[in-house]
Design a protein around this motif. Sequence first.
Motif, PDB file in Angstrom:
ATOM      1  N   ILE A 178      46.682  70.745  71.103  1.00  9.50           N
ATOM      2  CA  ILE A 178      46.455  69.541  70.298  1.00  9.50           C
ATOM      3  C   ILE A 178      45.303  68.722  70.866  1.00  9.50           C
ATOM      4  N   GLU A 179      44.761  67.867  70.013  1.00 11.85           N
ATOM      5  CA  GLU A 179      43.663  66.998  70.425  1.00 11.85           C
ATOM      6  C   GLU A 179      43.989  65.561  70.022  1.00 11.85           C
ATOM      7  N   PHE A 180      43.474  64.632  70.797  1.00  8.92           N
ATOM      8  CA  PHE A 180      43.684  63.207  70.523  1.00  8.92           C
ATOM      9  C   PHE A 180      42.338  62.513  70.419  1.00  8.92           C
ATOM     10  N   GLY A 181      42.355  61.348  69.742  1.00  8.25           N
ATOM     11  CA  GLY A 181      41.103  60.601  69.624  1.00  8.25           C
ATOM     12  C   GLY A 181      41.347  59.113  69.695  1.00  8.25           C
ATOM     13  N   ARG A 182      40.274  58.385  69.994  1.00 11.15           N
ATOM     14  CA  ARG A 182      40.369  56.917  70.044  1.00 11.15           C
ATOM     15  C   ARG A 182      40.048  56.375  68.659  1.00 11.15           C
ATOM     16  N   SER A 183      40.969  55.576  68.140  1.00 11.52           N
ATOM     17  CA  SER A 183      40.794  55.010  66.812  1.00 11.52           C
ATOM     18  C   SER A 183      40.482  53.527  66.962  1.00 11.52           C
ATOM     19  N   SER A 184      39.316  53.108  66.477  1.00  9.14           N
ATOM     20  CA  SER A 184      38.957  51.684  66.599  1.00  9.14           C
ATOM     21  C   SER A 184      39.854  50.859  65.676  1.00  9.14           C
ATOM     22  N   GLN A 185      40.233  51.492  64.546  1.00  8.37           N
ATOM     23  CA  GLN A 185      41.108  50.824  63.577  1.00  8.37           C
ATOM     24  C   GLN A 185      42.465  50.478  64.195  1.00  8.37           C
ATOM     25  N   ASP A 186      43.028  51.444  64.931  1.00 12.19           N
ATOM     26  CA  ASP A 186      44.355  51.240  65.531  1.00 12.19           C
ATOM     27  C   ASP A 186      44.263  50.611  66.911  1.00 12.19           C
ATOM     28  N   ASN A 187      43.034  50.597  67.470  1.00  8.97           N
ATOM     29  CA  ASN A 187      42.849  50.136  68.844  1.00  8.97           C
ATOM     30  C   ASN A 187      43.770  50.917  69.785  1.00  8.97           C
ATOM     31  N   ASN A 188      43.815  52.227  69.559  1.00  8.06           N
ATOM     32  CA  ASN A 188      44.778  53.057  70.275  1.00  8.06           C
ATOM     33  C   ASN A 188      44.312  54.512  70.262  1.00  8.06           C
ATOM     34  N   ILE A 189      45.044  55.328  71.030  1.00  7.36           N
ATOM     35  CA  ILE A 189      44.793  56.775  70.996  1.00  7.36           C
ATOM     36  C   ILE A 189      45.774  57.400  70.020  1.00  7.36           C
ATOM     37  N   ILE A 190      45.266  58.224  69.120  1.00  9.91           N
ATOM     38  CA  ILE A 190      46.170  58.852  68.141  1.00  9.91           C
ATOM     39  C   ILE A 190      45.919  60.371  68.101  1.00  9.91           C
ATOM     40  N   LEU A 191      46.927  61.081  67.652  1.00 11.98           N
ATOM     41  CA  LEU A 191      46.810  62.533  67.487  1.00 11.98           C
ATOM     42  C   LEU A 191      45.807  62.821  66.367  1.00 11.98           C
ATOM     43  N   ALA A 192      44.950  63.829  66.551  1.00  6.02           N
ATOM     44  CA  ALA A 192      43.927  64.124  65.538  1.00  6.02           C
ATOM     45  C   ALA A 192      43.814  65.643  65.334  1.00  6.02           C
ATOM     46  N   ASP A 193      42.714  66.084  64.742  1.00  2.00           N
ATOM     47  CA  ASP A 193      42.421  67.511  64.540  1.00  2.00           C
ATOM     48  C   ASP A 193      43.455  68.155  63.599  1.00  2.00           C
ATOM     49  N   GLU A 194      44.118  69.212  64.017  1.00  2.00           N
ATOM     50  CA  GLU A 194      45.078  69.918  63.147  1.00  2.00           C
ATOM     51  C   GLU A 194      46.178  70.540  64.001  1.00  2.00           C
ATOM     52  N   ILE A 195      47.307  70.829  63.377  1.00  2.00           N
ATOM     53  CA  ILE A 195      48.334  71.686  64.003  1.00  2.00           C
ATOM     54  C   ILE A 195      48.700  72.705  62.934  1.00  2.00           C
ATOM     55  N   SER A 196      48.391  73.951  63.217  1.00  2.00           N
ATOM     56  CA  SER A 196      48.554  75.001  62.201  1.00  2.00           C
ATOM     57  C   SER A 196      48.726  76.336  62.930  1.00  2.00           C
ATOM     58  N   PRO A 197      48.934  77.415  62.203  1.00  2.00           N
ATOM     59  CA  PRO A 197      49.030  78.706  62.902  1.00  2.00           C
ATOM     60  C   PRO A 197      47.719  79.117  63.593  1.00  2.00           C
ATOM     61  N   ASP A 198      46.618  78.401  63.301  1.00  2.00           N
ATOM     62  CA  ASP A 198      45.379  78.630  64.062  1.00  2.00           C
ATOM     63  C   ASP A 198      45.504  78.095  65.483  1.00  2.00           C
ATOM     64  N   THR A 199      46.320  77.059  65.659  1.00  2.00           N
ATOM     65  CA  THR A 199      46.344  76.354  66.947  1.00  2.00           C
ATOM     66  C   THR A 199      47.699  76.469  67.658  1.00  2.00           C
ATOM     67  N   CYS A 200      48.597  77.268  67.083  1.00  2.00           N
ATOM     68  CA  CYS A 200      49.919  77.470  67.708  1.00  2.00           C
ATOM     69  C   CYS A 200      50.142  78.972  67.896  1.00  2.00           C
ATOM     70  N   ARG A 201      51.068  79.311  68.787  1.00  2.00           N
ATOM     71  CA  ARG A 201      51.606  80.676  68.768  1.00  2.00           C
ATOM     72  C   ARG A 201      53.035  80.579  68.231  1.00  2.00           C
ATOM     73  N   LEU A 202      53.282  81.328  67.175  1.00  2.00           N
ATOM     74  CA  LEU A 202      54.566  81.269  66.471  1.00  2.00           C
ATOM     75  C   LEU A 202      55.109  82.683  66.346  1.00  2.00           C
ATOM     76  N   TRP A 203      56.292  82.902  66.921  1.00  2.00           N
ATOM     77  CA  TRP A 203      56.904  84.236  66.859  1.00  2.00           C
ATOM     78  C   TRP A 203      58.204  84.153  66.066  1.00  2.00           C
ATOM     79  N   ASP A 204      58.445  85.166  65.263  1.00  2.00           N
ATOM     80  CA  ASP A 204      59.739  85.248  64.602  1.00  2.00           C
ATOM     81  C   ASP A 204      60.826  85.264  65.679  1.00  2.00           C
ATOM     82  N   SER A 205      61.875  84.453  65.500  1.00  3.25           N
ATOM     83  CA  SER A 205      62.891  84.295  66.556  1.00  3.25           C
ATOM     84  C   SER A 205      63.607  85.600  66.885  1.00  3.25           C
TER      85      SER A 205
END
Length: 259
Positions: A178-205
């Motif tokens: 995962i990636e995070f970014g600084r948001s001037s609007q929120d004046n905070n750090i928030i989660l950004a980018d994406e979370i998908s099967p491109d960025t996870c490893r997912l195995w059938d249980s």
Amino acid sequence: MKKGKKLYEGKAKILYASPEKNLAIQHFKDDATAFNNQKKAIIEGKGILNNRISEHIFSNLNQIGIKNHLIKRINMREQLVKIVEIIPIEFVIRNIATGSLTKRLGIEEGTVLDYPLIEYCLKNDDLGDPLVSREHILSFNWMNVMELELINEQCKRINDFLQGMFRGVGIKLVDFKIEFGRSSQDNNIILADEISPDTCRLWDSTTEKKLDKDIFRKDLGNLLEGYQEVARRLNILHEQSNIRPIKFPKPKAVKIKKK
Ligand code: TMP
Ligand code: ASP
């Protein structure tokens, strides 16, 4: 919504200016890359699935108080997101040893870790996203100690939530980035980018069949079929799309046309 000029193009996404102040349009491409862009392909429909899956995950995370950049999905390939200044660290959270962890440290593939392991990689393609330590992060001011603590806590909460979500649909969340970014609007750090099967490893249980980008990295079969299976299990595969239809749950009866 009218797209403005291109603000940034990455390997899997493009960010365009939007008519709304502080917001951008995040466009999901069909490009698949691995091993720092050495292996490439275009997989028709991948962007549509990642857009939908990432929207689902980010809106669920928002509901449990994990602030993130998603405002709303606009269409099949695009989302309206808050503009953030991305922190140049990729946060990798691991529950089961595989991938670079096994190669780097000789840990046996498939070892279930006693506690989730958080790793930090510098976001720099030219250097091959090298692993860095907490001390590097603080020493080079990529984040301050408070920010790092806050993000570590968020990583753990996100992992707990996603592990439960995926376990409920018969999927093991092996690891993710995962990636995070600084948001001037929120004046905070928030989660950004994406979370998908491109960025996870997912195995059938049960079978440990791979349902993520490892299908492409390791030539294990049809990438789209894996991503569609993830979307189907999350119950978000309702919409009309131009993805080749694959019927579930009777894979034996399905013939996938080779292009
Ligand atoms: P790794 O085992 O190759 O280090 O990957 C760990 C996790 O991070 C895995 O879920 C895939 C994800 N990842 C990305 O999303 N982007 C990347 O560039 C890399 C190297 C890994
Ligand atoms: N995202 C990286 C690349 O595009 C590496 C990977 O995901 O395997 O090359």
